[in-house]
Scaffold this motif. Structure first.
Motif, mmCIF file in Angstrom:
data_model
loop_
_atom_site.group_PDB
_atom_site.id
_atom_site.type_symbol
_atom_site.label_atom_id
_atom_site.label_comp_id
_atom_site.label_asym_id
_atom_site.label_seq_id
_atom_site.Cartn_x
_atom_site.Cartn_y
_atom_site.Cartn_z
ATOM 1 N N TYR A 108 5.928 -31.452 36.594
ATOM 2 C CA TYR A 108 6.910 -30.824 37.470
ATOM 3 C C TYR A 108 8.233 -31.590 37.327
ATOM 4 N N ARG B 240 5.375 -26.109 38.702
ATOM 5 C CA ARG B 240 6.274 -24.986 38.935
ATOM 6 C C ARG B 240 5.552 -23.758 38.396
ATOM 7 N N ASP C 140 9.316 -23.642 43.521
ATOM 8 C CA ASP C 140 7.918 -23.941 43.220
ATOM 9 C C ASP C 140 7.150 -22.690 42.812
#
Length: 384
Positions: free
Chosen positions: A59, A83, A160
């Motif tokens: 991430y 993500r 996200d």
């Protein structure tokens, strides 16, 4: 209603293929721990990051299956930070995978992000005196959309979930509607942090799990002294700055309560009470009949139980198990189970990777390469 009429165990087999999108500062560490323990009890495989990614799937890079450690394939569960990339996750996971995520009210979430991420997020570090008010008075004075860690400073939930955290104002409402619809299409359940236990009731029915599968303790929490109450004006500014997150939250909060209402609010309340009673029995069983104290990291003797601390200004609390060797626990409640119940994310990911690697290597013994075979043959003394 008689509690015996509640369907606390199902005649259906438990659904074991689950993708949980772990979002930031939403009680997602607690949910991840619950999934890790379920996977271990049921001998399932959890997809874990390659070691160069640490405990997250590299991430904030978009997820791809090459970030998964080969010893954790093929997986039943995935629950570490990423993500979201639906195409890649769908390619990795079984076709019947149930997708779940969790959201939190944008005001309290952003306050938590601001405090938690202040040391690492350049946007926040520019703000004088660590002032949330100063930031919200003029966010564009400090915020640069494309710099490192900018995803913590605006529409973190949207980011996200794989969305555009900085979508232009022109067409924002249309983009938001489409993004909410896509999220609803992909995720079978969007939990709400403020109604965590009620969300677990829906999840339990969705997956045909038993009450005992839903037990947890709260993890990765700040001390009460490092939290602050938001005025209505400040909360409104946060929602305006994080408009995409606010629309996501409002929609799925409404959706959650529609689903709870369909299940029967009295039934849900009864099940929540039973969940909490079972939870208290479990916790007291692990902690010698007592409820555990929240401890600062430095107060926890067992280093494997110390939560990661983002800075010296923020205390993330954890737990320590009683050291009394004579402690008696209910039958079946082992030290290892109690340890895993309170183990922080970083350490649990490492432990799980070690155990799954051992299992993988036992099932797939390494074969010698040609070079290794030749090297071994050279060591064999010649025959006469």
């Amino acid at each position: 209603m008689d509690s015996s009429s509640l369907p606390l165990s199902s005649s259906k087999p438990k659904h074991t293929n689950v993708a949980f999108l772990k979002t930031h500062k939403t009680a997602s560490s607690t949910m991840q721990n619950l999934l890790f323990r379920f996977a271990e009890r049921n001998n399932l495989t959890v997809a874990l990051p390659v070691q160069t990614c640490g405990h997250q799937f590299c991430y904030p890079r978009p997820f791809n299956s090459q970030l998964v450690h080969p010893h954790t394939l093929p997986p039943n569960v995935i629950a570490n930070h990423m993500r979201f990339n639906h195409a890649e996750t769908h390619r990795l996971m079984p076709n019947d995978t149930v997708y779940v995520t969790i959201l939190r009210e944008p005001g309290s979430m952003f306050e938590s992000l601001f405090i938690y991420c202040y040391p690492s997020c350049q946007t926040f570090r520019r703000v004088p005196n660590s002032s949330l008010e100063a930031f919200l008075d003029n966010p564009w004075r400090y915020y640069q959309p494309n710099e490192k860690d900018s995803m913590y400073a605006r529409n973190t939930l949207t980011f996200d979930l794989g969305g555009d955290k900085d979508h232009p104002e022109d067409g924002l409402a249309e983009y938001s509607r489409a993004f909410v619809a896509e999220t609803e299409r992909v995720f079978s359940l969007v939990m709400i942090a403020e109604y965590f236990d009620e969300s677990l009731v829906l999840l339990r029915h969705l997956l045909s799990w038993e009450l005992e599968d839903m037990l947890y303790v709260k993890l990765n929490m700040r001390t009460s002294g490092s939290k602050r109450r938001l005025s209505p004006g400040l909360s409104a500014k946060i929602r305006n700055w994080n408009a995409l997150d606010a629309r996501l939250y409002d929609h799925f909060n409404d959706t959650l309560w529609q689903r709870l209402d369909a299940l029967g609010l009295n039934n849900v309340a009864d099940e929540v009470r039973m969940l909490r009673r079972a939870q208290e029995r479990l916790v007291r069983g692990c902690f010698g009949g007592q409820l555990p104290r929240h401890l600062k990291g430095t107060e926890i003797a067992n280093k494997d139980l110390r939560p990661w601390q983002p800075s010296s200004k923020v205390d993330i609390v954890g737990y320590d198990l009683p050291t009394n060797a004579n402690i008696s626990r209910p039958e079946g409640l082992t030290h290892d189970l109690c340890l895993k119940l309170i183990m922080p994310e970083v350490q649990y990911t490492k432990v799980l990777l070690q155990s799954q690697s051992l299992r993988y290597l036992a099932q797939h013994p390494p074969t010698l390469t040609t070079a290794a075979k030749n090297a071994a043959l050279k060591k064999v003394p010649p025959r006469h």
